[in-house]
Design a protein around this motif. Structure first.
Motif, PDB file in Angstrom:
ATOM      1  N   MET A  99       0.839  -1.194   0.000  1.00 15.36           N
ATOM      2  CA  MET A  99       0.000   0.000   0.000  1.00 15.36           C
ATOM      3  C   MET A  99       0.880   1.251   0.000  1.00 15.36           C
ATOM      4  SD  MET A  99      -2.718   1.331   2.906  1.00 15.36           S
ATOM      5  CE  MET A  99      -3.914   0.048   2.606  1.00 15.36           C
ATOM      6  N   ASN A 100       0.581   2.180  -0.916  1.00 11.41           N
ATOM      7  CA  ASN A 100       1.292   3.449  -0.971  1.00 11.41           C
ATOM      8  C   ASN A 100       0.554   4.457  -0.097  1.00 11.41           C
ATOM      9  OD1 ASN A 100       3.013   5.506  -1.668  1.00 11.41           O
ATOM     10  ND2 ASN A 100       1.914   5.996  -3.563  1.00 11.41           N
ATOM     11  N   ILE A 101       1.095   4.734   1.071  1.00  8.04           N
ATOM     12  CA  ILE A 101       0.399   5.568   2.046  1.00  8.04           C
ATOM     13  C   ILE A 101       0.587   7.036   1.710  1.00  8.04           C
ATOM     14  CG2 ILE A 101       0.207   6.160   4.495  1.00  8.04           C
ATOM     15  CD1 ILE A 101       1.473   3.317   5.012  1.00  8.04           C
ATOM     16  N   GLN A 102      -0.502   7.711   1.388  1.00 13.35           N
ATOM     17  CA  GLN A 102      -0.462   9.123   1.028  1.00 13.35           C
ATOM     18  C   GLN A 102      -0.965  10.016   2.157  1.00 13.35           C
ATOM     19  OE1 GLN A 102       0.848  10.261  -1.808  1.00 13.35           O
ATOM     20  NE2 GLN A 102       1.295   8.186  -2.495  1.00 13.35           N
ATOM     21  N   THR A 103      -2.132   9.659   2.692  1.00  8.23           N
ATOM     22  CA  THR A 103      -2.780  10.490   3.708  1.00  8.23           C
ATOM     23  C   THR A 103      -3.049   9.667   4.953  1.00  8.23           C
ATOM     24  OG1 THR A 103      -3.857  11.758   1.952  1.00  8.23           O
ATOM     25  CG2 THR A 103      -4.723  12.021   4.184  1.00  8.23           C
ATOM     26  N   VAL A 104      -2.699  10.220   6.092  1.00  6.68           N
ATOM     27  CA  VAL A 104      -2.882   9.522   7.369  1.00  6.68           C
ATOM     28  C   VAL A 104      -3.847  10.309   8.242  1.00  6.68           C
ATOM     29  CG1 VAL A 104      -1.751   8.599   9.425  1.00  6.68           C
ATOM     30  CG2 VAL A 104      -0.541   8.599   7.234  1.00  6.68           C
ATOM     31  N   GLY A 105      -4.851   9.649   8.753  1.00  9.26           N
ATOM     32  CA  GLY A 105      -5.762  10.264   9.706  1.00  9.26           C
ATOM     33  C   GLY A 105      -5.248  10.048  11.115  1.00  9.26           C
ATOM     34  N   VAL A 106      -5.358  11.068  11.938  1.00  8.60           N
ATOM     35  CA  VAL A 106      -4.991  10.968  13.357  1.00  8.60           C
ATOM     36  C   VAL A 106      -6.211  11.398  14.158  1.00  8.60           C
ATOM     37  CG1 VAL A 106      -3.463  11.783  15.185  1.00  8.60           C
ATOM     38  CG2 VAL A 106      -2.557  11.431  12.877  1.00  8.60           C
ATOM     39  N   VAL A 107      -6.736  10.494  14.963  1.00  7.98           N
ATOM     40  CA  VAL A 107      -7.948  10.771  15.724  1.00  7.98           C
ATOM     41  C   VAL A 107      -7.585  11.011  17.179  1.00  7.98           C
ATOM     42  CG1 VAL A 107     -10.200   9.897  16.435  1.00  7.98           C
ATOM     43  CG2 VAL A 107      -9.322   9.369  14.152  1.00  7.98           C
ATOM     44  N   GLY A 108      -7.939  12.192  17.680  1.00 14.29           N
ATOM     45  CA  GLY A 108      -7.626  12.569  19.047  1.00 14.29           C
ATOM     46  C   GLY A 108      -6.453  13.522  19.080  1.00 14.29           C
ATOM     47  N   ALA A 109      -6.688  14.748  19.560  1.00 14.20           N
ATOM     48  CA  ALA A 109      -5.648  15.782  19.576  1.00 14.20           C
ATOM     49  C   ALA A 109      -5.176  16.068  20.994  1.00 14.20           C
ATOM     50  CB  ALA A 109      -6.151  17.054  18.897  1.00 14.20           C
ATOM     51  N   GLY A 110      -5.044  14.996  21.787  1.00 22.14           N
ATOM     52  CA  GLY A 110      -4.434  15.127  23.095  1.00 22.14           C
ATOM     53  C   GLY A 110      -2.922  15.075  22.959  1.00 22.14           C
ATOM     54  N   VAL A 111      -2.245  14.810  24.067  1.00 22.25           N
ATOM     55  CA  VAL A 111      -0.779  14.798  24.068  1.00 22.25           C
ATOM     56  C   VAL A 111      -0.225  13.829  23.020  1.00 22.25           C
ATOM     57  CG1 VAL A 111       1.268  14.237  25.425  1.00 22.25           C
ATOM     58  CG2 VAL A 111      -0.614  15.506  26.478  1.00 22.25           C
ATOM     59  N   MET A 112      -0.765  12.615  22.968  1.00 18.72           N
ATOM     60  CA  MET A 112      -0.238  11.614  22.042  1.00 18.72           C
ATOM     61  C   MET A 112      -0.622  11.922  20.603  1.00 18.72           C
ATOM     62  SD  MET A 112       1.547   9.783  23.984  1.00 18.72           S
ATOM     63  CE  MET A 112       2.025   8.477  22.859  1.00 18.72           C
ATOM     64  N   GLY A 113      -1.857  12.307  20.382  1.00 22.28           N
ATOM     65  CA  GLY A 113      -2.298  12.630  19.027  1.00 22.28           C
ATOM     66  C   GLY A 113      -1.524  13.791  18.434  1.00 22.28           C
ATOM     67  N   ILE A 114      -1.244  14.799  19.247  1.00 23.09           N
ATOM     68  CA  ILE A 114      -0.431  15.933  18.804  1.00 23.09           C
ATOM     69  C   ILE A 114       0.945  15.454  18.370  1.00 23.09           C
ATOM     70  CG2 ILE A 114       0.816  17.966  19.662  1.00 23.09           C
ATOM     71  CD1 ILE A 114      -1.693  18.624  21.338  1.00 23.09           C
ATOM     72  N   GLY A 115       1.566  14.604  19.185  1.00 26.50           N
ATOM     73  CA  GLY A 115       2.897  14.098  18.870  1.00 26.50           C
ATOM     74  C   GLY A 115       2.917  13.259  17.602  1.00 26.50           C
ATOM     75  N   VAL A 116       1.891  12.407  17.434  1.00 26.30           N
ATOM     76  CA  VAL A 116       1.814  11.555  16.246  1.00 26.30           C
ATOM     77  C   VAL A 116       1.633  12.411  14.989  1.00 26.30           C
ATOM     78  CG1 VAL A 116       0.416   9.820  15.056  1.00 26.30           C
ATOM     79  CG2 VAL A 116       0.974   9.517  17.479  1.00 26.30           C
ATOM     80  N   ALA A 117       0.713  13.385  15.061  1.00 27.34           N
ATOM     81  CA  ALA A 117       0.471  14.263  13.904  1.00 27.34           C
ATOM     82  C   ALA A 117       1.725  15.047  13.540  1.00 27.34           C
ATOM     83  CB  ALA A 117      -0.687  15.211  14.212  1.00 27.34           C
ATOM     84  N   GLN A 118       2.419  15.567  14.539  1.00 24.06           N
ATOM     85  CA  GLN A 118       3.651  16.317  14.293  1.00 24.06           C
ATOM     86  C   GLN A 118       4.702  15.435  13.634  1.00 24.06           C
ATOM     87  OE1 GLN A 118       5.435  18.231  17.761  1.00 24.06           O
ATOM     88  NE2 GLN A 118       7.463  18.053  16.825  1.00 24.06           N
ATOM     89  N   ASN A 119       4.906  14.243  14.183  1.00 24.68           N
ATOM     90  CA  ASN A 119       5.915  13.310  13.661  1.00 24.68           C
ATOM     91  C   ASN A 119       5.615  12.955  12.206  1.00 24.68           C
ATOM     92  OD1 ASN A 119       7.505  10.405  15.233  1.00 24.68           O
ATOM     93  ND2 ASN A 119       7.849  11.286  13.229  1.00 24.68           N
TER      94      ASN A 119
END
Length: 284
Positions: A1-21
């Motif tokens: 699978m060619n991953i183009q767009t990633v959804g991140v659900v939840g903008a708490g401490v962990m979600g913020i870090g995942v989205a930033q990374n």
């Protein structure tokens, strides 16, 4: 699978870090949470985190916070995830809430979209049971702060396919992460050990055996840990610690996972650690 767009659900401490990374490693990200206020705070935190990162970790990467943020779409509408290739869920460790989130994601996202649960304790097989794509559910237990931690714990649920594992490994490699694959069990490896350690450290404080500072000094000085268990609890969030230890207690029905009453009292008082400004220590 060619991953183009990633959804991140939840903008708490962990979600913020995942989205930033993800954004810092070139991914297009859709960060979803329930209110504009939460998302505005997330945007502010990501901007500050990138500035902090560049100050302490000099590199050839000259990207500005604005250029990273351009790769993140902030939304309160789950329907914006309808074309995502991969979704990483980071909502609170309460099963009733997680279950509803997965019902919603399952109805919106494409059939071939992989769901990764960034949970600290809830079994991946249970999460998969809330969807019609059990073979496409995998656990990815990120460590905090996400952009700075090179290792994650990946969890194979009962139905998780090899293709799903390989897809998850691919995106983690793109994020600069190494993973350790383990089998499904409440708390997995890291939190079956860590949550017991933190809970027992809180009992030591409650029983007046030692101060928080001295408990942490013993772990750092005697065992070479970078942080003591109570400092770690403040970093993770005492509410998350309590949720996790309660999940372990519920699943194993073993008294060794009984949450310390002082931990419950602190959570009730809103003393959640770094994110609230006070936990076992005070933060400015």
């Amino acid at each position: 699978m060619n991953i183009q767009t990633v959804g991140v659900v939840g903008a708490g401490v962990m979600g913020i870090g995942v989205a930033q990374n993800l954004a810092q490693t070139g991914h297009q990200v859709i960060l979803v949470d329930i209110s504009e206020n939460i998302l505005d705070k997330a945007k502010h935190e990501i901007r500050n985190n990138i500035r902090f990162q560049s100050f302490y970790h000099k590199s050839d990467n000259t990207e500005t916070p604005d250029s990273v943020l351009k790769r993140i779409e902030f939304s309160t509408d789950y329907k914006n995830l309808e074309n995502t290739d991969f979704v990483i869920e980071n909502v609170t460790e309460k099963w009733d809430i997680k279950r509803e989130v997965y019902h919603l994601l399952d109805s919106i996202c494409p059939a071939d979209c992989v769901f990764a649960a960034n949970t600290s304790a809830i079994p991946i097989t249970r999460i998969a049971s809330a969807t019609k794509r059990a073979e496409k559910i995998v656990g990815i237990h990120f460590m905090n702060p996400v952009p700075m931690k090179p290792m994650v714990e990946m969890i194979r649920g009962y139905h998780t396919s090899e293709q799903t594992i390989e897809t998850a490994k691919k995106i983690l490699a793109q994020m600069g992460k190494e993973c350790i694959l383990v089998n499904d069990s409440p708390g997995f490896v890291s939190n079956r050990v860590l949550m017991l350690t933190i809970n027992e450290a809180v009992f030591l404080l409650q029983d007046q055996v030692a101060t928080a500072e001295d408990v942490d000094k013993i772990f750092k000085g005697c065992f070479g840990h970078k942080m003591g268990p109570l400092e770690t609890a403040d970093l993770i969030g005492l509410d998350t610690i309590l949720f996790s230890i309660e999940v372990l207690y519920e699943n194993f029905n073993d008294s060794k996972y009984r949450p310390c009453s002082l931990l419950k009292k602190m959570v009730d008082a809103g003393l959640h650690g770094r994110k609230s400004g006070k936990g076992f220590y005070v933060y400015q």
